[in-house]
Design an enzyme around this catalytic site. Sequence first.
Site, PDB file in Angstrom:
ATOM      1  N   LYS A 183       0.842  -1.193   0.000  1.00 51.41           N
ATOM      2  CA  LYS A 183       0.000   0.000   0.000  1.00 51.41           C
ATOM      3  C   LYS A 183       0.879   1.247   0.000  1.00 51.41           C
ATOM      4  O   LYS A 183       1.576   1.517   0.979  1.00 51.41           O
ATOM      5  CB  LYS A 183      -0.925   0.057   1.211  1.00 51.41           C
ATOM      6  CG  LYS A 183      -1.955   1.178   1.047  1.00 51.41           C
ATOM      7  CD  LYS A 183      -2.659   1.563   2.335  1.00 51.41           C
ATOM      8  CE  LYS A 183      -1.903   2.594   3.137  1.00 51.41           C
ATOM      9  NZ  LYS A 183      -1.901   3.948   2.550  1.00 51.41           N
ATOM     10  N   GLU A 257      10.225   0.636  10.329  1.00 53.55           N
ATOM     11  CA  GLU A 257      11.198   1.718  10.175  1.00 53.55           C
ATOM     12  C   GLU A 257      10.434   2.999  10.434  1.00 53.55           C
ATOM     13  O   GLU A 257       9.587   3.397   9.626  1.00 53.55           O
ATOM     14  CB  GLU A 257      11.815   1.655   8.772  1.00 53.55           C
ATOM     15  CG  GLU A 257      13.163   2.320   8.696  1.00 53.55           C
ATOM     16  CD  GLU A 257      13.037   3.772   8.336  1.00 53.55           C
ATOM     17  OE1 GLU A 257      12.922   4.591   9.267  1.00 53.55           O
ATOM     18  OE2 GLU A 257      13.016   4.082   7.142  1.00 53.55           O
ATOM     19  N   CYS A 291      13.084  10.585   7.568  1.00 55.44           N
ATOM     20  CA  CYS A 291      13.061  10.061   8.935  1.00 55.44           C
ATOM     21  C   CYS A 291      14.433  10.114   9.572  1.00 55.44           C
ATOM     22  O   CYS A 291      14.555  10.234  10.780  1.00 55.44           O
ATOM     23  CB  CYS A 291      12.534   8.634   8.922  1.00 55.44           C
ATOM     24  SG  CYS A 291      13.284   7.633   7.648  1.00 55.44           S
ATOM     25  N   GLU A 388       9.627  14.835  16.227  1.00 53.72           N
ATOM     26  CA  GLU A 388       9.985  14.812  14.816  1.00 53.72           C
ATOM     27  C   GLU A 388       9.096  15.811  14.072  1.00 53.72           C
ATOM     28  O   GLU A 388       7.873  15.719  14.122  1.00 53.72           O
ATOM     29  CB  GLU A 388       9.767  13.406  14.251  1.00 53.72           C
ATOM     30  CG  GLU A 388      10.217  13.281  12.817  1.00 53.72           C
ATOM     31  CD  GLU A 388      10.102  11.856  12.297  1.00 53.72           C
ATOM     32  OE1 GLU A 388       9.071  11.217  12.554  1.00 53.72           O
ATOM     33  OE2 GLU A 388      11.042  11.400  11.626  1.00 53.72           O
TER      34      GLU A 388
END
Lengths: 476, 315
Positions: A183, A257, A291, A388
């Site tokens: 996806k 991850e 990331c 983040e």
Amino acid sequence: MIFEYAPAPESRSVVTLRESYGLFIDGEFAPAASGENLTSLNPADETKLAQVAVAGPEDVERAVAAARRAQETVWGRMSGAERGKYLFRIARIVQERSRELAVLESLDNGKPIKETRDVDLPLVAAHFFYYAGWADKLAHAGLGPDPKPLGVAAQVIPWNFPLLMLAWKIAPALATGNTVVLKPAETTPLTALVFAEICQEADLPPGVVNILTGAGDTGRALVEHPGVDKVAFTGSTEVGRQIARSVAGTDKRLTLELGGKGANIVYEDAAIDQAVEGIVSGIFFNQGHVCCAGSRLLVQESVADEVLTRLKERVARLRLGDPLDKNTDIGAINSAAQLERIRELTEAGEAEGAQRWSPACDIPESGYWFAPTIFTGVSQAHRVAREEIFGPVLSVLTFRTPDEAVVKANNTPYGLSAGVWTEKGSRMLWTAERLRAGVVWSNTFNKFDPTSPFGGYKESGYGREGGRHGLEAYVG
Amino acid sequence: MAERRGGKKAGKGGAAGAAQAPAVPARLAVRKIYKLYLGGAFPRSESGRSYPVTSNDGTHLANAALASRKDAREAVAAARKAFGGWSGRTAYNRGQILYRVAEVLEGRRDQFAARAVAAQGLSRARAEEVVSAAIDRWVYYAGWTDKVAQVVGGANPVSGPYYNHSAPEPTGVVVVFAPQNAPLLGLTSVLAPVIATGNTAVVVASETAPLAAVDLAEVLATSDLPGGVVGLLTGRVPELGPHLASHADVNALDLTGAGRDAVAFEEAAAQTLTRVVRPGPGADAGEEAWLDPDPGTSRMTPFLETKTVWHPVGV
């Protein structure tokens, strides 16, 4: 004398978009059972690019069944050498169509063409090429004499490197004899759908690769489907937690991850010009939608003023604008939702007392944009130092001793990446040894390679992608 | 004190007890109080609780400390404190210390074998086989400490002018739910790989057969293993487990002995992305399931992180 850049746009003509795309199941495109669709926008001007289907539980059922059938009847039985040849073939088609894919990726994602053309696409092809070669050599991978595929892999990928993340997921899964249902992200589904066409072009047996477009509900239905043997997810830590919870009590294998808050440590003996370039590529590469971005700059107090002065001079020269312009350094923010999150966190940074700086920068009138931003006077407790941001926002902290640098760098629940800048080898290795992060870039940043394992410590997830290590996630 | 009851004297008492005058022993045995092993010391549970431990045939053997949530937190704190030092030791040094564990255990093999006969009802021959295998397991992992990095790490041939290598590092603090029915060899088989690789461990011993674990802790305490590298809790898995599984300073769980709670612990672990090793097929089996002399790397790699370091090559 100042030379202005003339516009240098890459042509869009190489891309032929269909008005709407179905789901790719069992080798064919088909509409969603519900008939539901979503629209993918160009984030640089908010124009519609194409409609894509939204897969629901029935479609997930069909895709998982197709993948299971293909795994048991064709793909799992094929010799490794033949599987590898399909992957080599895919790598070659990606290379052949790389300009088209690069332009489409820039359109759908908003990232500069210079990055899709020079980073994303070469890495995509290299990744398939690399894992193609493993397919008939698995007995030599140190994973037992006869490693077996797990079966059907459910894979959910993010919007920041859409096709590259697809390659990271699909190439090792197929090389090891698994079949996949993947996806892509809601806002960046288009290159995955062109990849489905590439699978057809490569005569890949139907059902080996299935692509289901959709949003969070589609992803949840896929990873929670009892018929999948393996879940691989790249995305936010929050969703990662939910997935880890959902696979508890099942036999599904899981790799994650997730997010990061990478520290980029600059010692006083660093080559300052190189370090400044590294800081810039660490946080402004891909608009900071990375990331493993170096989103926390830790600079030694004795050189902090000099580094900051030069950094600001450099950032003032970054060119923000049309992602298809070959001179663009900073493209569009991928979505309105992401722009909102960046705004909220940067406002919190100001409210908590950090000093905000951005260069004078023309922002296009339509589309989603955010000027490169640097926060100084940041404390470890500030949200901009802890959370983040996933945008072009750098938080600057200082340190006095190497011990302090390491303690501050590790003071985060994340552990994906870190950087070290020093001309002294022993100090570099001393620091690298103590950083609790899966990737340490020393005197460089944001470098990737299919042979190089990538993945996090702590709440940045588990498992590795890339290299021999990347095979481990897909064999039992 | 509901958990505690008076010791039933083995082989004495019973219906005819009143008829005979009590014999005066030539020498009164010195009984051992079985305590926890935390931070290199042997404290009682802070809760003051203990619980009776019986052999397989129901004979009372001793009381074991019934660890509390606070003891569990102390154990995690001690393991975290010990992590920097232990993971920073050279692999050679860790190997020597693990080998030392084998040496000290060898010196006490008769004691361990006798206890296994008494507690688990093993034949003397089987008990000796199990103890020997446990000793050899420490030797096995002593040898792994300075080899695993070369087996699972290496140089990566990246396409560019960069030096690039990947090396394993310990995950951190690992909570080990020891096998319930394999109190010595099973425990050794799950604990030794965790500390061989530089992790520190908090062990929840077999609930019904915890004494061998405490005996083993005495061996660890006299083998130059730094305090806190292994913490040992005896008590109830359902009481201790939830706090350990959701503890934010725990990096990994080995759920081998978690039994029915394994799924709940895995769910709790998800909150901080704690690594989880699910109970394997032989998790409930006895010591005989752990006799394979070459378990390989499979119990080490789940508690290792791979770190990849890049550096440009140039003049």
